[in-house]
Design a protein around this motif. Structure first.
Motif, PDB file in Angstrom:
ATOM      1  N   MET B 333       0.828  -1.202   0.000  1.00  0.00           N
ATOM      2  CA  MET B 333       0.000   0.000   0.000  1.00  0.00           C
ATOM      3  C   MET B 333       0.869   1.263   0.000  1.00  0.00           C
ATOM      4  O   MET B 333       0.651   2.179  -0.803  1.00  0.00           O
ATOM      5  CB  MET B 333      -0.922  -0.003   1.236  1.00  0.00           C
ATOM      6  CG  MET B 333      -1.738   1.267   1.404  1.00  0.00           C
ATOM      7  SD  MET B 333      -2.745   1.259   2.901  1.00  0.00           S
ATOM      8  CE  MET B 333      -1.504   1.536   4.162  1.00  0.00           C
ATOM      9  N   VAL B 334       1.839   1.290   0.887  1.00  0.00           N
ATOM     10  CA  VAL B 334       2.665   2.497   1.000  1.00  0.00           C
ATOM     11  C   VAL B 334       3.463   2.729  -0.279  1.00  0.00           C
ATOM     12  O   VAL B 334       3.542   3.852  -0.792  1.00  0.00           O
ATOM     13  CB  VAL B 334       3.598   2.389   2.231  1.00  0.00           C
ATOM     14  CG1 VAL B 334       4.599   3.536   2.236  1.00  0.00           C
ATOM     15  CG2 VAL B 334       2.779   2.394   3.511  1.00  0.00           C
ATOM     16  N   LEU B 335       4.040   1.644  -0.819  1.00  0.00           N
ATOM     17  CA  LEU B 335       4.825   1.797  -2.048  1.00  0.00           C
ATOM     18  C   LEU B 335       3.947   2.277  -3.208  1.00  0.00           C
ATOM     19  O   LEU B 335       4.371   3.116  -4.013  1.00  0.00           O
ATOM     20  CB  LEU B 335       5.497   0.477  -2.426  1.00  0.00           C
ATOM     21  CG  LEU B 335       6.778   0.155  -1.649  1.00  0.00           C
ATOM     22  CD1 LEU B 335       7.301  -1.217  -2.059  1.00  0.00           C
ATOM     23  CD2 LEU B 335       7.850   1.227  -1.895  1.00  0.00           C
ATOM     24  N   SER B 336       2.715   1.760  -3.269  1.00  0.00           N
ATOM     25  CA  SER B 336       1.797   2.207  -4.326  1.00  0.00           C
ATOM     26  C   SER B 336       1.560   3.708  -4.195  1.00  0.00           C
ATOM     27  O   SER B 336       1.564   4.443  -5.184  1.00  0.00           O
ATOM     28  CB  SER B 336       0.463   1.468  -4.223  1.00  0.00           C
ATOM     29  OG  SER B 336       0.667   0.096  -4.219  1.00  0.00           O
ATOM     30  N   GLY B 337       1.349   4.135  -2.962  1.00  0.00           N
ATOM     31  CA  GLY B 337       1.112   5.559  -2.720  1.00  0.00           C
ATOM     32  C   GLY B 337       2.309   6.404  -3.132  1.00  0.00           C
ATOM     33  O   GLY B 337       2.163   7.430  -3.812  1.00  0.00           O
ATOM     34  N   LEU B 338       3.485   5.947  -2.739  1.00  0.00           N
ATOM     35  CA  LEU B 338       4.696   6.703  -3.079  1.00  0.00           C
ATOM     36  C   LEU B 338       4.877   6.781  -4.598  1.00  0.00           C
ATOM     37  O   LEU B 338       5.224   7.821  -5.151  1.00  0.00           O
ATOM     38  CB  LEU B 338       5.926   6.038  -2.447  1.00  0.00           C
ATOM     39  CG  LEU B 338       6.094   6.250  -0.941  1.00  0.00           C
ATOM     40  CD1 LEU B 338       7.183   5.340  -0.402  1.00  0.00           C
ATOM     41  CD2 LEU B 338       6.405   7.710  -0.632  1.00  0.00           C
ATOM     42  N   TRP B 339       4.613   5.655  -5.251  1.00  0.00           N
ATOM     43  CA  TRP B 339       4.756   5.602  -6.709  1.00  0.00           C
ATOM     44  C   TRP B 339       3.827   6.625  -7.380  1.00  0.00           C
ATOM     45  O   TRP B 339       4.237   7.383  -8.262  1.00  0.00           O
ATOM     46  CB  TRP B 339       4.464   4.184  -7.200  1.00  0.00           C
ATOM     47  CG  TRP B 339       4.320   4.058  -8.682  1.00  0.00           C
ATOM     48  CD1 TRP B 339       3.168   3.889  -9.370  1.00  0.00           C
ATOM     49  CD2 TRP B 339       5.365   4.117  -9.647  1.00  0.00           C
ATOM     50  NE1 TRP B 339       3.420   3.830 -10.713  1.00  0.00           N
ATOM     51  CE2 TRP B 339       4.771   3.975 -10.912  1.00  0.00           C
ATOM     52  CE3 TRP B 339       6.761   4.284  -9.567  1.00  0.00           C
ATOM     53  CZ2 TRP B 339       5.513   3.983 -12.092  1.00  0.00           C
ATOM     54  CZ3 TRP B 339       7.491   4.285 -10.741  1.00  0.00           C
ATOM     55  CH2 TRP B 339       6.867   4.145 -11.988  1.00  0.00           C
ATOM     56  N   MET B 340       2.572   6.664  -6.923  1.00  0.00           N
ATOM     57  CA  MET B 340       1.613   7.568  -7.553  1.00  0.00           C
ATOM     58  C   MET B 340       1.970   9.022  -7.270  1.00  0.00           C
ATOM     59  O   MET B 340       1.822   9.891  -8.128  1.00  0.00           O
ATOM     60  CB  MET B 340       0.191   7.249  -7.058  1.00  0.00           C
ATOM     61  CG  MET B 340      -0.312   5.902  -7.555  1.00  0.00           C
ATOM     62  SD  MET B 340      -2.012   5.526  -7.079  1.00  0.00           S
ATOM     63  CE  MET B 340      -1.832   5.096  -5.353  1.00  0.00           C
ATOM     64  N   MET B 341       2.476   9.282  -6.071  1.00  0.00           N
ATOM     65  CA  MET B 341       2.846  10.656  -5.741  1.00  0.00           C
ATOM     66  C   MET B 341       4.023  11.112  -6.607  1.00  0.00           C
ATOM     67  O   MET B 341       4.013  12.206  -7.179  1.00  0.00           O
ATOM     68  CB  MET B 341       3.207  10.764  -4.265  1.00  0.00           C
ATOM     69  CG  MET B 341       3.447  12.190  -3.822  1.00  0.00           C
ATOM     70  SD  MET B 341       3.983  12.272  -2.125  1.00  0.00           S
ATOM     71  CE  MET B 341       5.613  11.569  -2.245  1.00  0.00           C
ATOM     72  N   LEU B 342       5.011  10.240  -6.698  1.00  0.00           N
ATOM     73  CA  LEU B 342       6.193  10.553  -7.499  1.00  0.00           C
ATOM     74  C   LEU B 342       5.803  10.836  -8.951  1.00  0.00           C
ATOM     75  O   LEU B 342       6.227  11.830  -9.562  1.00  0.00           O
ATOM     76  CB  LEU B 342       7.150   9.357  -7.429  1.00  0.00           C
ATOM     77  CG  LEU B 342       8.555   9.574  -7.975  1.00  0.00           C
ATOM     78  CD1 LEU B 342       9.309  10.496  -7.022  1.00  0.00           C
ATOM     79  CD2 LEU B 342       9.292   8.249  -8.109  1.00  0.00           C
ATOM     80  N   LEU B 343       4.944   9.977  -9.461  1.00  0.00           N
ATOM     81  CA  LEU B 343       4.503  10.120 -10.851  1.00  0.00           C
ATOM     82  C   LEU B 343       3.742  11.427 -11.044  1.00  0.00           C
ATOM     83  O   LEU B 343       3.906  12.122 -12.055  1.00  0.00           O
ATOM     84  CB  LEU B 343       3.610   8.920 -11.188  1.00  0.00           C
ATOM     85  CG  LEU B 343       3.536   8.477 -12.628  1.00  0.00           C
ATOM     86  CD1 LEU B 343       4.914   8.226 -13.201  1.00  0.00           C
ATOM     87  CD2 LEU B 343       2.712   7.191 -12.699  1.00  0.00           C
TER      88      LEU B 343
END
Lengths: 334, 462
Positions: B333-343
């Motif tokens: 969950m956290v990695l998905s969130g970080l990925w979307m924020m970065l993108l």
């Protein structure tokens, strides 16, 4: 008034609204594949209930929620006891709900026809099952001392409850056909009128059988209010049929609606103060007292309901006013 | 398999499936309302087309959410009757209020919105979609009030053999719900932001309908950036609250077997659940304490200590949820969130420099990231609900005590198979439609009169 009584009435009101409103939705849904000869006609038929069917279905969701909040034991006993019946109903409601949304989204005739039949099945099964359910409540089902349903799916099926199911289905069909005569234009009107008159006879037979069997199989007529309203339902139903016969369709629809309202009131007042009758031992029945929530929860919910229900009625009523015109082939924007 | 396990599978399957549609409904209702607001304010027909296009996708998704939601309401009585008896006094109220305050508004005004383009004034029509957006998110509030009680019971007393409500205000102001509700609603906005961005990126890649999707991607990216930042902020606060209120869930999601002060943050572990230890782990010292308490010290209780404490309090039994599941769902969950924020940050930077459209790689990444919010939503809920095992209501009722006693495993098998099959078929139909809409693009509605199809079915009346 004692809050347990008030909530019994409120649940009754929610079911009454649900049967009245979804009654014609189910009826229209069942008539769809038969009265709509081509795609335009079918879209017209769907659009008579298109803007409102979902809001009407929320009456059932709310009735379920209200039962959970006010009479959790009824909710638990009925939903676990009527397990397979409810499973079938859920499947029907699922396909019906998406069918309204999906059917016009693709031009493929096979696609559309499939979803139209899903609307048919999704309307017919719940109509039938609600009739079976209501008659089971008053006839009594095997509920043991621990408030548990102690039977099987097949215990729910008896001549009386099957007649109940068929009667609900046919009355809803009659109600829906009359609704269509008021809401649509073009050649479908004539077909809907014919359908109303044809189905009306069958519905009358089924409905009178239901009343007769209710007399022999249940103790409904011990209640004065129940007797009056159920006979009242018979009278207005017959009157409604006569009005359809002399082509007063608006009044006929009002009467078929009133017959549904009276019937629901009759069953609820026949049950009172029980909600589910136990066929094993009368003292094991679920009542508004032994099955209810705490006084505190009932009080909170009463405040909420008294404020919210009038608001809901107001804006749902407004919706019917916005879509008061007959559906024509020209305004199928959706 | 016994009825309990099957009932759990059924609830897990139908809930996860239902929650594939809910977040998009929550978020996209707001974005469609924003688009129509732009239309009403500017009078620009392009915004109307945009509203209609995204509205069409919204409706397919909405209807799937509605029909799968009915199943959820019925489930509590069908499979979890003993839960309903024990909790009805508290749990029924928010469900009834959800129907009364939210479902009626949602369904009625959506009907008006769909069929009311020609019948209502522009402003009234706009008000309808805002009411739908408001009511959808309000319904999320009520159901999370109910869920929060299960996670952290407040405002109740145990009497008459059940949990009875003593303080309604306490139930709706449960601190747990005020962590969970913003996080869930923002998760919905993230989902909608990514959804709109990903599909817009597809059109920009294909160079089709550029004006509409240039505008759409701006709306989508703005939503994506703001909501990913906020969703992480609220998630952080929620985790800090968990450290205090649900220490077992916290320990489980960190796979922390022994209490530690300061506690390290584990990056990856291999859990050996049988021997109650990690056979492999790498972590960063002190970081878990820092995250939990905003300072590099402070004790985080370990699973073994919490298990022993629970046995003291509730008697013998297993009070430890699945550690592997909790640990990895949290990290996914956290990695998905970080990925979307970065993108979102990268894309907005490129957009600002007017270089986004020429950057095929980023556009493709945006498109392929469409499943990411769904993964984040699902893992988040699996963590939340799995992490309270073996309890259905933490400290009050176990899952094993909640199941219907009179429903047979055969019956649950039949319904489990039935729901699985029908959900599968509907998923195929829904994906087919969404794909078709996307390939077609925002075209004008085809003239209905042109698509007469001869009806071959039986006719009873002529």
């Amino acid at each position: 008034m004692e809050l347990n009584v008030l909530w019994f009435i409120l649940v009754g009101v929610l079911f009454t609204g649900f049967f009245f409103l979804e009654g014609f939705d189910y009826g229209v849904g069942m008539l769809l594949p038969f009265l709509g000869k081509d795609d335009v006609e079918r879209r017209m038929i769907i659009n008579t209930i298109g803007p409102v069917w979902d809001g009407n279905e929320v009456w059932m969701i709310t009735a379920g929620g209200a039962m959970f909040a006010a009479f959790p034991h009824v909710y638990a006993t009925m939903f676990s006891g009527f397990y397979m019946a409810l499973f079938v109903m859920l499947m029907a409601l699922i396909v019906r709900g998406v069918a309204f949304e999906f059917r016009s989204k693709d031009e493929n005739p096979q696609w559309r026809s499939t979803w139209d039949w899903m609307i048919f099945i999704g309307s017919a099964l719940p109509a039938l099952l609600w009739g079976v359910a209501v008659t089971n409540l008053i006839q009594g089902v095997p509920i043991n001392a621990k408030m548990q349903y102690a039977g099987t799916f097949f215990d729910l099926l008896s001549p009386y409850t099957l007649v109940g199911g068929v009667a609900f289905l046919l009355v809803f069909l009659f109600h829906g056909a009359l609704f269509l005569t008021l809401k649509i234009e073009g050649p479908i009107i004539e077909r809907a009128r014919k359908a109303a008159v044809t189905i009306g006879i069958l519905a009358a037979v089924a409905f009178l059988s239901l009343v007769g069997l209710t007399y022999t199989n249940t103790d409904l007529f011990k209640s004065g209010l129940a007797s009056i309203t159920l006979w009242g339902a018979v009278v207005v139903f017959v009157l409604g049929y006569a009005l359809a016969w002399i082509k007063k369709y608006g009044w006929a629809f009002a009467m078929s609606g009133l017959a549904i309202v009276f019937t629901t009131i009759a069953f609820f007042s026949g049950l009172f103060p029980r909600i589910m009758v136990s066929s094993l031992n009368p003292s094991w029945s679920l009542t508004i007292h032994n099955a209810s929530s705490s006084a505190y929860t009932l009080k909170i919910m009463t405040f909420a309901a008294l404020i919210l229900v009038p608001i809901v009625l107001a804006y749902q009523g407004w919706t019917y006013w916005v879509f008061r015109k007959r559906v024509t082939a020209k305004d199928l924007e959706y | 398999m016994d009825a309990l396990l099957l009932a759990r599978w059924q609830f897990a399957m139908t809930t996860v499936y239902h929650f594939l549609f809910v977040p998009l409904t929550l978020g996209l209702s707001v974005l469609v309302a924003v688009m129509e607001t732009l239309y009403v304010q500017t009078g620009n027909e392009m915004y109307k087309k945009m509203t209609m296009f995204w509205g069409k996708l919204f409706l397919v998704n909405f209807s799937m959410g509605v029909v799968t939601g009915i199943v959820q309401e019925f489930h509590f009585g069908m499979n979890w009757a003993e839960y309903s008896r024990f909790m009805g006094d508290i749990f029924g109220a928010p469900l009834a209020l959800e129907a009364l305050t939210a479902f009626f508004i949602e369904s009625t005004f959506l009907g008006l919105w769909i069929f009311g383009w020609e019948r209502l004034s522009k402003r009234v029509h706009l008000a309808c979609i805002w009411l739908v957006a408001f009511a959808s998110n309000l319904s999320a509030f009520w159901i999370l009030v109910a869920n929060s009680f299960m996670q952290s019971p407040v405002g109740y007393a145990l009497q008459n053999g059940r949990a009875e409500m003593t303080d309604f205000l306490a139930v709706i102001t449960n601190p747990y719900v005020w962590g969970q509700f913003p996080h869930t609603v923002l998760g919905g906005l993230v989902t909608a932001g990514v959804f709109v961005t990903a599909i817009s990126a597809y059109y920009l890649l294909k160079q089709r309908h550029l004006p509409i999707f240039r505008m759409s991607i701006k709306v989508g990216l703005a939503c994506m950036l703001v909501s990913t930042l906020l969703v992480m902020g609220t998630g952080h606060l929620q985790a800090q609250y968990l450290a205090k209120k649900q220490p077992m869930k916290m320990a489980a999601m960190e796979a922390l077997w022994e209490s530690a002060d300061p506690a390290p943050f584990a990056i990856a572990v291999v859990v050996d659940e049988a021997n109650k230890k990690n056979s492999f782990e790498i972590g960063i010292p002190k970081v878990l304490s820092l995250l939990a308490y905003d300072k590099p010290e402070g004790e985080i209780k370990g699973i073994n200590e919490l298990q022993a404490a629970a046995e003291m309090k509730y008697g013998p039994g297993n009070y430890t949820p699945s550690i592997t599941q909790s640990f990895w769902t949290f990290r996914i969950m956290v990695l998905s969130g970080l990925w979307m924020m970065l993108l979102a940050v990268i894309s907005i930077f490129l957009l600002y420099k007017e270089r986004l459209e020429e950057n095929g790689t980023v556009l493709k990444l945006l498109l392929w990231s469409l499943p990411v919010p769904y993964i984040a939503n699902s893992t988040g809920w699996i963590l939340t609900e799995g992490g309270r095992q073996p309890w259905i209501v933490v400290g009050l009722q176990k899952v094993s005590q909640a199941v219907s006693t009179n429903v047979t495993s055969t019956e649950v098998w039949i319904s489990l198979i039935g729901f699985t099959v029908i959900y599968g078929v509907l998923a195929i139909a829904a994906i087919y439609l969404v794909r078709k809409f996307i390939l077609e693009g925002p075209v004008e509605h085809k003239p209905v009169l042109g698509v007469l199809t001869k009806n071959k079915e039986a006719t009873l009346w002529n």
